[in-house]
Design a protein around this motif. Structure first.
Motif, PDB file in Angstrom:
ATOM      1  N   PHE A 132      20.540  19.670 -18.843  1.00 46.31           N
ATOM      2  CA  PHE A 132      21.172  19.100 -20.033  1.00 46.31           C
ATOM      3  C   PHE A 132      22.615  19.583 -20.094  1.00 46.31           C
ATOM      4  O   PHE A 132      22.868  20.784 -20.042  1.00 46.31           O
ATOM      5  CB  PHE A 132      20.459  19.548 -21.319  1.00 46.31           C
ATOM      6  CG  PHE A 132      19.196  18.790 -21.599  1.00 46.31           C
ATOM      7  CD1 PHE A 132      19.209  17.665 -22.412  1.00 46.31           C
ATOM      8  CD2 PHE A 132      17.996  19.207 -21.054  1.00 46.31           C
ATOM      9  CE1 PHE A 132      18.039  16.959 -22.659  1.00 46.31           C
ATOM     10  CE2 PHE A 132      16.821  18.513 -21.302  1.00 46.31           C
ATOM     11  CZ  PHE A 132      16.844  17.387 -22.106  1.00 46.31           C
ATOM     12  N   ALA A 169      14.863  20.130 -15.734  1.00 43.81           N
ATOM     13  CA  ALA A 169      15.546  19.230 -16.669  1.00 43.81           C
ATOM     14  C   ALA A 169      16.919  19.784 -17.023  1.00 43.81           C
ATOM     15  O   ALA A 169      17.036  20.707 -17.821  1.00 43.81           O
ATOM     16  CB  ALA A 169      14.706  19.062 -17.930  1.00 43.81           C
ATOM     17  N   LEU A 202      17.833  17.378 -26.455  1.00 43.72           N
ATOM     18  CA  LEU A 202      17.174  18.590 -25.964  1.00 43.72           C
ATOM     19  C   LEU A 202      16.014  18.983 -26.875  1.00 43.72           C
ATOM     20  O   LEU A 202      14.934  19.342 -26.400  1.00 43.72           O
ATOM     21  CB  LEU A 202      18.172  19.747 -25.847  1.00 43.72           C
ATOM     22  CG  LEU A 202      17.605  21.090 -25.404  1.00 43.72           C
ATOM     23  CD1 LEU A 202      16.862  20.990 -24.080  1.00 43.72           C
ATOM     24  CD2 LEU A 202      18.712  22.124 -25.324  1.00 43.72           C
ATOM     25  N   ILE A 244      14.367  24.240 -18.041  1.00 43.16           N
ATOM     26  CA  ILE A 244      15.467  23.501 -18.648  1.00 43.16           C
ATOM     27  C   ILE A 244      16.748  24.260 -18.330  1.00 43.16           C
ATOM     28  O   ILE A 244      16.841  25.458 -18.583  1.00 43.16           O
ATOM     29  CB  ILE A 244      15.279  23.365 -20.167  1.00 43.16           C
ATOM     30  CG1 ILE A 244      13.985  22.607 -20.459  1.00 43.16           C
ATOM     31  CG2 ILE A 244      16.481  22.676 -20.794  1.00 43.16           C
ATOM     32  CD1 ILE A 244      13.577  22.623 -21.913  1.00 43.16           C
ATOM     33  N   THR A 250       8.054  23.758 -16.851  1.00 41.78           N
ATOM     34  CA  THR A 250       9.377  23.157 -16.990  1.00 41.78           C
ATOM     35  C   THR A 250      10.460  24.220 -17.011  1.00 41.78           C
ATOM     36  O   THR A 250      10.317  25.243 -17.678  1.00 41.78           O
ATOM     37  CB  THR A 250       9.449  22.344 -18.303  1.00 41.78           C
ATOM     38  OG1 THR A 250       8.391  21.391 -18.311  1.00 41.78           O
ATOM     39  CG2 THR A 250      10.777  21.632 -18.452  1.00 41.78           C
ATOM     40  N   LEU A 263      12.206  19.295 -25.610  1.00 44.48           N
ATOM     41  CA  LEU A 263      11.474  20.552 -25.798  1.00 44.48           C
ATOM     42  C   LEU A 263      10.154  20.324 -26.528  1.00 44.48           C
ATOM     43  O   LEU A 263       9.117  20.861 -26.133  1.00 44.48           O
ATOM     44  CB  LEU A 263      12.317  21.551 -26.599  1.00 44.48           C
ATOM     45  CG  LEU A 263      13.125  22.548 -25.816  1.00 44.48           C
ATOM     46  CD1 LEU A 263      14.056  23.324 -26.744  1.00 44.48           C
ATOM     47  CD2 LEU A 263      12.261  23.484 -25.035  1.00 44.48           C
ATOM     48  N   SER A 277      18.941  29.051 -18.555  1.00 48.44           N
ATOM     49  CA  SER A 277      17.661  28.382 -18.291  1.00 48.44           C
ATOM     50  C   SER A 277      16.646  28.783 -19.351  1.00 48.44           C
ATOM     51  O   SER A 277      16.639  29.912 -19.835  1.00 48.44           O
ATOM     52  CB  SER A 277      17.133  28.711 -16.894  1.00 48.44           C
ATOM     53  OG  SER A 277      16.779  30.066 -16.804  1.00 48.44           O
TER      54      SER A 277
END
Length: 184
Positions: free
Chosen positions: A40, A38, A96, A112, A110, A100, A65
């Motif tokens: 952002f 994911a 975000l 991010i 996951t 989360l 990350s």
């Protein structure tokens, strides 16, 4: 691949929840759940490092990350190619935070990836933001064995919407807001 662009809560949380539910419940997925990657792009005004807002003079952040849920080979590879956010980095970005919260509740593996969105004048900001997107694309491609070519990346993303009658959308809020979520 799912792209949710310019959604705000509560629609954002409903869309993310629908995507995560589809991933967790997918019958076509083998016994292991895939790692969610994911990215952002967070506006610099939403980032604080060592108690100060990041500004144009603060320089560009590297890609950070954040690993959530069970660790996988993909999440380890992404962590090896990015930086871990310093404890003093504060991110005040509602999309975000929403993501989360939901991904932690689902306990899905996951990664991010957080990049900084530019605050420069429009043309320079677009160029800097595209550069960050290219870096994220290369990172995701190199860790998942897929192909990413910078020259073929379109900068004109035009969302398409399917209605409940034509697109088979199962949730009424999706049809109401003109959203359609597909997982590829």
């Amino acid at each position: 691949m799912v792209m949710l662009d310019h959604l705000e809560p509560p629609l954002l949380s409903q869309a993310i929840n629908s995507v995560l539910t589809k991933i967790a419940d997918a019958e076509h997925i083998p016994s292991t759940v895939p790692t969610i990657i994911a990215p952002f792009l967070v506006p610099a005004s939403k980032l604080k490092l060592e108690g100060r807002l990041l500004t144009k003079n603060s320089g560009k952040l590297p890609l950070y990350s954040i690993q959530v849920g069970p660790e996988t080979d993909v999440s380890r590879a992404i962590a090896a190619k990015t930086q871990k956010p310093p404890p003093s980095l504060q991110i005040h970005y509602e999309p975000l935070a929403c993501f989360l919260h939901l991904v932690r509740a689902a306990n899905l593996p996951t990664s991010i990836i957080v990049g900084q969105r530019s605050q420069s004048p429009f043309n320079q900001a677009l160029s800097e933001d595209l550069q960050t997107l290219y870096e994220i694309g290369q990172l995701a491609a190199s860790t998942t064995g897929t192909y990413f070519q910078r020259e073929q990346t379109s900068t004109n993303w035009i969302p398409t919407a399917k209605t409940a009658s034509g697109g088979g959308v199962g949730e009424s809020w999706l049809a109401f807001y003109g959203c359609y979520i597909s997982i590829y």
